[in-house]
Design a protein around this motif. Structure first.
Motif, PDB file in Angstrom:
ATOM      1  N   SER A  81       0.820  -1.215   0.000  1.00  0.00           N
ATOM      2  CA  SER A  81       0.000   0.000   0.000  1.00  0.00           C
ATOM      3  C   SER A  81       0.856   1.268   0.000  1.00  0.00           C
ATOM      4  O   SER A  81       0.448   2.288  -0.537  1.00  0.00           O
ATOM      5  CB  SER A  81      -0.921   0.000   1.222  1.00  0.00           C
ATOM      6  OG  SER A  81      -0.159  -0.088   2.404  1.00  0.00           O
ATOM      7  N   LEU A  82       2.070   1.191   0.601  1.00  0.00           N
ATOM      8  CA  LEU A  82       2.922   2.380   0.618  1.00  0.00           C
ATOM      9  C   LEU A  82       3.484   2.672  -0.765  1.00  0.00           C
ATOM     10  O   LEU A  82       3.712   3.818  -1.140  1.00  0.00           O
ATOM     11  CB  LEU A  82       4.066   2.206   1.617  1.00  0.00           C
ATOM     12  CG  LEU A  82       3.642   2.182   3.082  1.00  0.00           C
ATOM     13  CD1 LEU A  82       4.861   2.102   3.980  1.00  0.00           C
ATOM     14  CD2 LEU A  82       2.809   3.402   3.425  1.00  0.00           C
ATOM     15  N   ALA A 112       0.801   4.454  -2.456  1.00  0.00           N
ATOM     16  CA  ALA A 112       0.720   5.840  -1.993  1.00  0.00           C
ATOM     17  C   ALA A 112       1.791   6.678  -2.692  1.00  0.00           C
ATOM     18  O   ALA A 112       1.517   7.787  -3.149  1.00  0.00           O
ATOM     19  CB  ALA A 112       0.903   5.895  -0.478  1.00  0.00           C
ATOM     20  N   PHE A 169      12.972   6.891  -1.202  1.00  0.00           N
ATOM     21  CA  PHE A 169      12.418   7.708  -0.122  1.00  0.00           C
ATOM     22  C   PHE A 169      11.396   6.983   0.740  1.00  0.00           C
ATOM     23  O   PHE A 169      11.021   7.487   1.792  1.00  0.00           O
ATOM     24  CB  PHE A 169      11.798   8.984  -0.698  1.00  0.00           C
ATOM     25  CG  PHE A 169      12.801   9.835  -1.423  1.00  0.00           C
ATOM     26  CD1 PHE A 169      13.846  10.420  -0.728  1.00  0.00           C
ATOM     27  CD2 PHE A 169      12.730  10.000  -2.802  1.00  0.00           C
ATOM     28  CE1 PHE A 169      14.787  11.189  -1.387  1.00  0.00           C
ATOM     29  CE2 PHE A 169      13.670  10.768  -3.471  1.00  0.00           C
ATOM     30  CZ  PHE A 169      14.704  11.360  -2.763  1.00  0.00           C
ATOM     31  N   VAL A 170      10.931   5.841   0.287  1.00  0.00           N
ATOM     32  CA  VAL A 170       9.958   5.103   1.083  1.00  0.00           C
ATOM     33  C   VAL A 170      10.529   3.753   1.526  1.00  0.00           C
ATOM     34  O   VAL A 170      10.711   3.507   2.716  1.00  0.00           O
ATOM     35  CB  VAL A 170       8.631   4.908   0.314  1.00  0.00           C
ATOM     36  CG1 VAL A 170       7.637   4.147   1.162  1.00  0.00           C
ATOM     37  CG2 VAL A 170       8.049   6.260  -0.095  1.00  0.00           C
ATOM     38  N   PRO A 227      14.400   3.905   3.484  1.00  0.00           N
ATOM     39  CA  PRO A 227      14.451   4.382   4.875  1.00  0.00           C
ATOM     40  C   PRO A 227      13.667   3.513   5.854  1.00  0.00           C
ATOM     41  O   PRO A 227      14.128   3.278   6.971  1.00  0.00           O
ATOM     42  CB  PRO A 227      13.846   5.794   4.807  1.00  0.00           C
ATOM     43  CG  PRO A 227      13.510   6.067   3.408  1.00  0.00           C
ATOM     44  CD  PRO A 227      13.899   4.930   2.554  1.00  0.00           C
ATOM     45  N   ILE A 228      12.512   3.027   5.424  1.00  0.00           N
ATOM     46  CA  ILE A 228      11.728   2.170   6.319  1.00  0.00           C
ATOM     47  C   ILE A 228      12.471   0.868   6.560  1.00  0.00           C
ATOM     48  O   ILE A 228      12.590   0.382   7.687  1.00  0.00           O
ATOM     49  CB  ILE A 228      10.330   1.886   5.726  1.00  0.00           C
ATOM     50  CG1 ILE A 228       9.514   3.174   5.675  1.00  0.00           C
ATOM     51  CG2 ILE A 228       9.603   0.837   6.548  1.00  0.00           C
ATOM     52  CD1 ILE A 228       8.154   3.026   5.020  1.00  0.00           C
ATOM     53  N   THR A 242      12.147   7.054  16.047  1.00  0.00           N
ATOM     54  CA  THR A 242      11.123   7.006  17.084  1.00  0.00           C
ATOM     55  C   THR A 242       9.791   6.478  16.549  1.00  0.00           C
ATOM     56  O   THR A 242       9.019   5.896  17.296  1.00  0.00           O
ATOM     57  CB  THR A 242      10.890   8.411  17.665  1.00  0.00           C
ATOM     58  OG1 THR A 242      10.775   9.324  16.574  1.00  0.00           O
ATOM     59  CG2 THR A 242      12.041   8.834  18.546  1.00  0.00           C
ATOM     60  N   TRP A 243       9.563   6.684  15.257  1.00  0.00           N
ATOM     61  CA  TRP A 243       8.275   6.291  14.687  1.00  0.00           C
ATOM     62  C   TRP A 243       8.041   4.790  14.769  1.00  0.00           C
ATOM     63  O   TRP A 243       6.905   4.334  14.807  1.00  0.00           O
ATOM     64  CB  TRP A 243       8.172   6.742  13.227  1.00  0.00           C
ATOM     65  CG  TRP A 243       9.193   6.121  12.330  1.00  0.00           C
ATOM     66  CD1 TRP A 243      10.436   6.593  12.074  1.00  0.00           C
ATOM     67  CD2 TRP A 243       9.067   4.909  11.608  1.00  0.00           C
ATOM     68  NE1 TRP A 243      11.099   5.755  11.228  1.00  0.00           N
ATOM     69  CE2 TRP A 243      10.283   4.706  10.926  1.00  0.00           C
ATOM     70  CE3 TRP A 243       8.049   3.961  11.454  1.00  0.00           C
ATOM     71  CZ2 TRP A 243      10.502   3.594  10.108  1.00  0.00           C
ATOM     72  CZ3 TRP A 243       8.273   2.872  10.634  1.00  0.00           C
ATOM     73  CH2 TRP A 243       9.490   2.697   9.979  1.00  0.00           C
ATOM     74  N   LEU A 251       5.772   3.437  17.457  1.00  0.00           N
ATOM     75  CA  LEU A 251       4.453   4.039  17.565  1.00  0.00           C
ATOM     76  C   LEU A 251       3.310   3.109  17.184  1.00  0.00           C
ATOM     77  O   LEU A 251       2.167   3.459  17.346  1.00  0.00           O
ATOM     78  CB  LEU A 251       4.369   5.297  16.678  1.00  0.00           C
ATOM     79  CG  LEU A 251       5.270   6.441  17.103  1.00  0.00           C
ATOM     80  CD1 LEU A 251       5.237   7.543  16.075  1.00  0.00           C
ATOM     81  CD2 LEU A 251       4.837   6.969  18.452  1.00  0.00           C
ATOM     82  N   ARG A 252       3.632   1.954  16.615  1.00  0.00           N
ATOM     83  CA  ARG A 252       2.511   1.142  16.162  1.00  0.00           C
ATOM     84  C   ARG A 252       2.410  -0.183  16.886  1.00  0.00           C
ATOM     85  O   ARG A 252       3.359  -0.684  17.382  1.00  0.00           O
ATOM     86  CB  ARG A 252       2.619   0.915  14.671  1.00  0.00           C
ATOM     87  CG  ARG A 252       2.388   2.206  13.931  1.00  0.00           C
ATOM     88  CD  ARG A 252       2.360   1.997  12.450  1.00  0.00           C
ATOM     89  NE  ARG A 252       3.570   1.328  11.992  1.00  0.00           N
ATOM     90  CZ  ARG A 252       3.654   0.721  10.835  1.00  0.00           C
ATOM     91  NH1 ARG A 252       2.626   0.654  10.067  1.00  0.00           N
ATOM     92  NH2 ARG A 252       4.787   0.167  10.464  1.00  0.00           N
TER      93      ARG A 252
END
Lengths: 253, 226
Positions: free
Chosen positions: B124-125, B128, B142-143, B146-147, B221-222, B225-226
């Motif tokens: 899905s990313l 996007a 960029f997606v 880094p992830i 930090t992100w 968060l999930r």
């Protein structure tokens, strides 16, 4: 209530689809779709699940390949050439059911990634634009947070802002409120209503019939890959022509 | 035990520097190579993915010590040919052979780490990214990358520590790394406590490496968060 249609040049088509056919393997998911969308027109696409409504709008920005037919967006004819696809995608914003925000980027960075990397806009200008749209979706104070810190409704509003930052001529909404908790649906729909008021050309796949009644110029009902019926919302809801439409409306209203 | 350290500080320092440079260099070179390899490998079914899998299978399936021997002694057999093509200076040196072996070895493991991280990124990313008109390359840069890098951190830290300890194997091809120096001093003194000093050397490097990894992980930090 009807909003004035903002259309400087009536008859100008933003999206025209003709003879569209798509198969998933042996499954014929879109059958001979013809659809013209005028500038400023607000269209709601309804229908049972598996009817091909999402697939149809996903063809417009080529997230789905199709085997037959022609799609023209703002005068650009879609081909499978990646330059053409990217050009078309600049004209077309999309909001997904699952928000699809980039989890590793802040809200602001989510909104500026496209303009900075795609348009080569400088960071300051892109941030200004992004803040403008984040204010528009009532969420500017969250600009430096990450998507994981926001509620679903907030995330979907950011997703709308992210699309708007690309300055699209048409917005596609693929069940934008289906993944939301009931109390968050309204905050997203309100933003969509605002957009409609401003004259944005919109194609919304949604089950929110209240939204359809309020803002749509045209409701399209799809079943089994075909457009069964399309009409103004008043006629669509009060006087459906087709048996399948009547059955659908009976079940959801 | 301390006298082993203080009396031979120059020997230990050289060993420490060699171990650190071997590990860090091979780790970084391998990382750079492993990213495109892992990405290519994630497209299962393609020819290139199969070739890369073949490489990974051979490297992971054989002991590092065998790989070191094959590079140092095996390639060394062709020294006249290597001289002719101007590569003898490289394969003559135990240090370079060790560096090559460690790099080739770590590429295989890191490519698998990259592949796992890339494959875990939801489709899905990608959609996007496409919907805001980013090209495939830009979506990767960029997606995905880094992830993936953020998610790889713990596994990469693990690989670094394993590589550090594996680097001690190069002492058998006359490289003056920490263990090589310890073995030399042991043959001089016949005092087993030199190996305690060697062990402490590795522990210090691990301590620093873990602190660095913690710092790098804290930047994402992100992720929490999930």
């Amino acid at each position: 209530m009807e909003y004035p249609q903002v259309n400087e040049n009536p008859g100008e088509m933003v999206v025209s689809i003709s003879g569209l056919n798509k198969w998933f393997g042996d499954l014929h998911v879109l059958k001979n779709i013809d659809l013209e969308v005028a500038k400023g027109e607000r269209i709601v696409i309804a229908g049972p699940s598996g009817s091909g409504k999402s697939t149809l709008i996903r063809c417009i920005n080529f997230l789905e390949k199709y085997q037959q037919g022609e799609i023209v967006v703002n005068g650009i004819t879609l081909t499978d050439d990646h330059k053409t696809i990217e050009e078309v995608r600049r004209e077309v914003g999309m909001v997904f059911q699952g928000f699809n925000l980039f989890p590793h980027l802040t809200i602001l960075e989510n909104c500026t990634l496209g303009p900075i990397r795609g348009f080569k806009l400088n960071k300051e200008k892109a941030s200004q634009t992004a803040m403008h749209f984040l204010e528009k979706v009532n969420i500017p104070e969250q600009a430096n947070k990450y998507p994981g810190q926001l509620s679903g409704g907030q995330q979907q509003r950011v997703a709308i802002a992210r699309s708007l930052c690309m300055n699209p001529d048409v917005m596609l909404f693929d069940e934008p409120t289906s993944a939301l908790d009931p109390e968050m649906v309204k905050e997203v729909l309100d933003i969509m209503v605002d957009l409609a008021k401003e004259g944005m050309t919109m194609l919304c796949v949604t089950h929110e019939m209240g939204f359809a009644k309020e803002v749509a110029d045209r409701v399209i009902f799809m079943d089994k890959g075909q457009i069964v019926e399309q009409n103004k919302p008043v006629e669509f809801f009060t006087n459906p022509q087709h048996e399948r439409t009547k059955l659908f409306l009976k079940q959801i209203l | 035990m301390l006298t082993h350290l203080t009396d031979n500080l120059d020997i230990w320092t050289l060993g420490f520097c060699n171990t650190v440079s071997l590990t860090v260099l091979s780790f970084i070179i391998a990382f750079v190579v492993a990213i495109p390899m892992g990405v290519a490998r994630s497209h299962t079914g393609t020819l290139i993915s199969k070739i890369i899998y073949g490489y990974i299978y051979v490297i992971r399936g054989t002991p590092l010590l065998v790989q070191i021997f094959l590079i140092y002694y095996g390639v060394g057999q062709f020294h006249s040919e290597l001289k002719a093509v101007g590569l003898w200076w490289f394969f003559r040196e135990g240090y370079y052979c060790g560096l090559l072996a460690l790099t080739l070895n770590s590429i295989a493991y890191q490519a698998e780490i990259v592949r796992g991280a890339v494959m875990a990124i939801p489709h899905s990313l990608e959609e996007a990214g496409a919907s805001i008109s980013l090209s495939r390359m830009k979506i990767y840069r960029f997606v995905h990358i880094p992830i993936a890098i953020a998610r790889m951190m713990p596994a990469l830290g693990n690989e670094f520590v394993l590589l550090l300890k594996a680097s001690s194997l190069v002492s058998v091809i006359s490289v003056e790394d920490v263990l090589g120096q310890a073995r030399y001093l042991f043959s001089e003194t016949l005092d087993l406590s030199v190996f305690y000093v060697a062990a402490i050397n590795y522990l210090i490097i691990v301590l620093v490496a873990e602190a660095v990894m913690r710092k790098l992980e804290a930047r994402n930090t992100w992720l929490a968060l999930r």
